[in-house]
Enzyme design. Structure first.
Site, short mmCIF file in Angstrom:
data_model
loop_
_atom_site.label_atom_id
_atom_site.label_comp_id
_atom_site.label_asym_id
_atom_site.label_seq_id
_atom_site.Cartn_x
_atom_site.Cartn_y
_atom_site.Cartn_z
N THR A 133 34.39 11.20 32.44
CA THR A 133 33.33 10.29 32.02
C THR A 133 33.28 10.15 30.49
OG1 THR A 133 32.05 10.97 33.93
CG2 THR A 133 30.84 9.86 32.20
N GLU A 145 26.51 16.68 35.78
CA GLU A 145 27.65 17.58 35.56
C GLU A 145 28.53 17.58 36.79
OE1 GLU A 145 28.08 19.36 32.53
OE2 GLU A 145 26.58 17.84 32.14
N LYS A 178 21.33 23.72 26.47
CA LYS A 178 21.07 22.84 25.31
C LYS A 178 19.92 23.41 24.46
CE LYS A 178 22.63 18.70 27.72
NZ LYS A 178 22.20 17.71 28.72
N GLY A 206 25.73 9.98 29.85
CA GLY A 206 26.47 8.76 30.18
C GLY A 206 27.70 8.62 29.31
N1 HSE Z 1 24.53 16.29 32.82
C1 HSE Z 1 24.04 16.14 31.51
C2 HSE Z 1 22.70 15.45 31.55
C3 HSE Z 1 25.04 15.31 30.74
O1 HSE Z 1 22.38 14.87 32.58
O2 HSE Z 1 21.96 15.50 30.57
C4 HSE Z 1 24.75 15.20 29.28
O3 HSE Z 1 24.78 16.45 28.64
#
Ligand code: HSE
Length: 326
Positions: free
Chosen positions: A13, A187, A202, A290
């Site tokens: 992606t 993910e 994060k 995205g």
């Molecule tokens: N899977 C993560 C989200 C992707 O939905 O935030 C971006 O870090």
């Protein structure tokens, strides 16, 4: 003109978005920043998979060929912690700057990687690892350097926010998750999203930048079992604040008053409100997941690296260091 040759690790992606975005923006980057960024190799697992818009001759399934080839910067967008971590280390050992979107690896081994990079005078760009297109990393590293952060609170997982917004509109959880996966938000293992692990990773990165203090306590709950009351606004909220001797981190679904600034954050958007001692509150918001939004953060790190490096000198230094490894 500063020329940067990129080894791109991963073409899913984010990687696929990066190839498309770079081909669209390359001329502008040359004119605006004097940076000529070019992909020299793309590491993929499956060479025969169809990848529209991706030049076939750049593909390789050999990590060594990609990592030790002619490149200045290694862009890691494979995700996961095992091979990705080994590739990042090899890239640093061979004198390449690194750009990564890998929050899992940074949350686990970030300090070690940054030490390895600092020892060699290299740069690790990781803007894409938190909040996609939203430049929260630069904001904490540079723009807010003049103040002490007291707390931060936000929405840092686009998949959960997308699911909760769809559920507000009446969709079932499972269907909303499938829809998030189809949009390329989730993910590879979506349990990382819905169980709050991705948000915790994060938050660990943001907290390290904001407070540089030991994490004393972490509470993580996801959205797997949430029940939405009609008319209510539920968000997966990530919060970090100072406690005696360090910081406390919390990730949990919270019902928000409709006039709360985070209640207006919808779909795959992310937002973070940072409270500083001098500045009061600052909020930043935008697409947090995205393909193209995340690729834009990766590309901004590549441009930053190119602007830090003297023209031509770096590619040669990297090639010399790589030769020593062989
Ligand atoms: N899977 C993560 C989200 C992707 O939905 O935030 C971006 O870090």
């Amino acid at each position: 003109m500063r020329r940067v040759r990129i080894a791109l690790l991963g073409c899913g992606t984010v990687g696929g978005g990066f190839v498309r975005l770079l081909s669209r923006e390359r001329d502008r980057l040359r004119e605006r920043y004097g940076v000529d960024a070019e992909i020299s190799q793309i590491l993929v697992r499956n060479l025969s998979k169809e990848r529209p818009g991706v030049p076939r001759e750049l593909l390789t399934d050999s990590p060594l060929k990609a990592l030790d080839g002619d490149c200045d910067v290694v862009v890691e967008v494979i995700g996961g912690t095992h091979s990705a971590g080994a590739y990042i280390r090899r890239a640093l050992l061979s004198g390449r700057d690194v750009v990564t979107a890998n929050k899992a690896h940074l949350a686990e081994r970030g300090r070690e990687l940054f030490d390895a990079a600092a020892e060699r005078g290299l740069f690790i760009g990781f803007e894409a690892s938190v909040c996609g297109a939203v430049p929260i990393i630069r904001m904490l590293q540079h723009a807010l350097a003049g103040d002490s952060v007291e707390s931060l609170i936000g929405i840092v997982n686009g998949t959960c926010n997308f699911i909760l917004t769809r559920m507000e509109e009446g969709m079932e959880f499972d269907q909303a998750l499938r829809s998030a996966q189809q949009c390329g938000l989730a993910e590879a293992d979506p349990t990382l999203d819905i169980d709050g692990i991705d948000a915790e990773q994060k938050l660990r990165i943001l907290a390290e930048l904001a407070f540089a203090a030991p994490v004393r306590r972490v509470t993580t709950r996801g959205i797997r079992h949430v029940v939405l009351k009609r008319g209510s606004v539920l968000r997966l909220v990530a919060e970090a604040y100072r406690v005696p001797g360090g910081v406390e981190l919390r990730v949990e679904p919270r019902e928000l008053p409709p006039d709360h600034p985070l209640a207006a954050v919808r779909d795959e958007e992310n937002a973070v409100i940072i409270r500083g001692r001098a500045m009061g509150e600052v909020m930043i918001r935008g697409k947090g997941a995205g393909s193209l939004p995340t690729a834009s953060a990766v590309l901004s790190d590549v441009v930053e690296i190119a602007r830090l490096r003297p023209p031509l000198g770096h590619a040669k230094a990297a090639a010399d260091a790589a030769a020593l490894l062989k």
